[in-house]
Structure formats: C-alpha cells, structure tokens
Design a protein around this motif. Structure first.
Motif, PDB file in Angstrom:
ATOM      1  N   LYS A   1       6.495 -30.023  46.482  1.00  0.00           N
ATOM      2  CA  LYS A   1       6.941 -29.926  45.382  1.00  0.00           C
ATOM      3  C   LYS A   1       7.586 -28.799  45.300  1.00  0.00           C
ATOM      4  CE  LYS A   1       3.148 -32.578  43.421  1.00  0.00           C
ATOM      5  NZ  LYS A   1       1.775 -32.642  42.953  1.00  0.00           N
TER       6      LYS A   1
ATOM      7  N   LEU B   1      17.790 -33.497  36.176  1.00  0.00           N
ATOM      8  CA  LEU B   1      16.702 -32.889  35.826  1.00  0.00           C
ATOM      9  C   LEU B   1      16.112 -33.698  34.674  1.00  0.00           C
ATOM     10  CD1 LEU B   1      14.947 -30.599  36.361  1.00  0.00           C
ATOM     11  CD2 LEU B   1      16.407 -29.206  34.756  1.00  0.00           C
TER      12      LEU B   1
ATOM     13  N   HIS C   1      11.143 -29.107  46.431  1.00  0.00           N
ATOM     14  CA  HIS C   1      11.878 -29.976  45.316  1.00  0.00           C
ATOM     15  C   HIS C   1      12.502 -28.986  43.958  1.00  0.00           C
ATOM     16  CE1 HIS C   1      10.162 -33.870  46.976  1.00  0.00           C
ATOM     17  NE2 HIS C   1      10.931 -33.349  47.614  1.00  0.00           N
ATOM     18  N   TRP C   2      11.683 -28.359  43.491  1.00  0.00           N
ATOM     19  CA  TRP C   2      12.027 -27.363  42.539  1.00  0.00           C
ATOM     20  C   TRP C   2      12.896 -26.209  42.938  1.00  0.00           C
ATOM     21  CZ3 TRP C   2      11.748 -29.707  38.532  1.00  0.00           C
ATOM     22  CH2 TRP C   2      10.984 -30.532  38.007  1.00  0.00           C
TER      23      TRP C   2
ATOM     24  N   TYR D   1      16.315 -28.320  42.905  1.00  0.00           N
ATOM     25  CA  TYR D   1      16.574 -28.155  41.604  1.00  0.00           C
ATOM     26  C   TYR D   1      17.447 -26.956  40.936  1.00  0.00           C
ATOM     27  CZ  TYR D   1      15.449 -32.985  40.436  1.00  0.00           C
ATOM     28  OH  TYR D   1      15.283 -34.464  40.020  1.00  0.00           O
TER      29      TYR D   1
END
Ligand code: HEM
Ligand code: HEM
Length: 176
Positions: free
Chosen positions: A85, A61, A88-89, A92
């Motif tokens: 997007k 990160l 992907h977050w 994470y």
C-alpha cells in the motif's frame, strides 16, 4: 457487494501504458542531461510526454479513488500489505509530483514551458533563482526515488507471480 477480482479496464490500460511512458521518461531524462548532441530533441520529447503523464495520473487517481481495488491475498504478511500500500501511494505521489516539479522549475528559471511548437503553458511560479536552485536538484533526486521504487515494485510483482504464485499479478494483467 462482492469485492472486485481485478483492477477495472481503465486502471489496467493506464497502468501498463503509463509504466512504459514513465520508464521511458526516466531514461530520456537521464540521457538528455549527459548528451550534448541529442539534448534538444530529447527535451522536446520529455516535456510533452511528462505533461501527458500528469494528465493521465489525475484520471488514474480519480478512477482509483472511485473504484475499490481487488483485495490482497488473506494470508499475505501484514508487513507486505503495508509495503504494497505504501509503495503504491509513493508511486502515485511521484507520478503527480515529477511533472509538476518539472513545470515549476522551468517556470522559476523563466524558461518557456513548450509543449510543442507554438503551444506553451503558462508559468506556475514567478521567476526565482532560489526556487530554481531547489526544484532542479529535487527533480533529479525524486527521479532516483521513482526509479528505485519501480525496481522494488517490479521485484514484488515478480515475487507474487513466480514465487508465491498468487492472484496479485493477474489482478493487474487480465480482466474478468
Ligand atoms: C515494470 C513493470 C511493472 C509491473 C510488472 C507491475 C505490476 C503491477 C501489479 C501486478 C500490480 C497489482 C498489485 C495489486 O494487486 O495490489 C501493480 C499495481 C500498481 N502499479 Fe505496477 N507494475 C509495473 C510498473 C509500474 C510503474 C512504472 C508504475 C508507476 C510509476 C506502477 C504503479 C503501480 C501502482 C500505483 C499500482 C497500484 C494500483 C493502482 O492503483 O493503479 N507500476 N503493478
Ligand atoms: C513523469 C514525469 C517526469 C519524469 C519521470 C522526469 C524525469 C527526469 C529525469 C530522471 C531527469 C534527469 C535529472 C538529472 O539527472 O538531474 C529530468 C530532467 C529534466 N526534466 Fe524531467 N521528468 C518528468 C517530467 C518533466 C516535465 C513535465 C518537465 C517540464 C515541463 C520536465 C523538465 C525537465 C528538464 C528541463 C530537465 C533537465 C534540466 C537540465 O538539463 O538542467 N520533466 N527529468
């Protein structure tokens, strides 16, 4: 400065090694809760591998926040840009949340957080049956969410590689 054409080497190394580790963790987790015979061995693998993923996710990160990713193709529909997007977050978030919840639920259950023989981590929550009752199912439900997000992510990666045949797959698969 021109935007990068690829994810940097650290991002690529962490992406592929963590992809293997996280997929392995999902199957180890699912197998250990149904196996009486191998439960202890699988748990002895699940805890340290999960905690290693937490450390690597923090490094990843930090690297991601300091280095802009390569841009998505100009002609990609806005909904797909948003989905890429957002997913992907979410990935994470789950890479960080799953190990922390595992650690927290063992703490709340007053179980020792054994990394390997003779090395335990401290509890991060006080003993609480109520918290254990919340965190234990949450670890399972978010495990499913992680699995399905990865399936969507894999589908999207192959769609870029095989259908759109754009640069997206190569941005993560190869360097300069
Ligand atoms: C199963 C095989 C996988 C394939 C083929 C794959 C493929 C890719 C590709 C092509 C990209 C680049 C997307 C872009 O340029 O925007 C990417 C990015 C990414 N992948 Fe995967 N991936 C896989 C597994 C995983 C897993 C298991 C995770 C984590 C749970 C993951 C997390 C991410 C994240 C967070 C990004 C955004 C880039 C970053 O900041 O690291 N991937 N993946
Ligand atoms: C990326 C990290 C992790 C993933 C993907 C993951 C995934 C899973 C999955 C899928 C299960 C099965 C859940 C169910 O069927 O209800 C599970 C169970 C479990 N996980 Fe994790 N886990 C991770 C990290 C951790 C960590 C770091 C710990 C502890 C330090 C931990 C402790 C446990 C325990 C104790 C169970 C089973 C509990 C029981 O049998 O009652 N996990 N995990």
């Amino acid at each position: 400065m021109n935007p990068p054409r690829h994810f940097n080497l650290l991002a690529r190394l962490l992406h592929w090694s963590m992809a293997v580790a996280i997929l392995a963790m999902l199957f180890i987790g699912a197998a250990m809760v149904v196996s009486l015979q191998h439960r202890e061995q699988l748990l002895d693998l699940h805890r340290p591998l999960g905690l290693a993923i937490l450390l690597l996710a923090i490094v990843r990160l930090a690297n991601r926040l300091r280095n802009a990713p390569p841009p998505l193709p100009q002609d990609l529909p806005r909904i797909q840009v948003f989905m890429a997007k957002a997913s992907h977050w979410i990935l994470y978030g789950l890479m960080l949340a799953m190990p922390v919840i595992g650690w927290a639920m063992l703490s709340a259950g007053a179980y020792p957080v054994v990394v390997f023989d003779g090395f335990n981590l401290p509890a991060i929550l006080p003993h609480s049956a109520v918290m254990y009752g919340i965190l234990r199912p949450l670890h399972g439900v978010l495990g499913y969410l992680l699995f399905f997000t990865i399936l969507g992510h894999l589908g999207a990666a192959l769609f870029h590689a095989w259908v759109r045949r754009d640069e997206v797959f190569g941005q993560m698969a190869k360097g300069e």
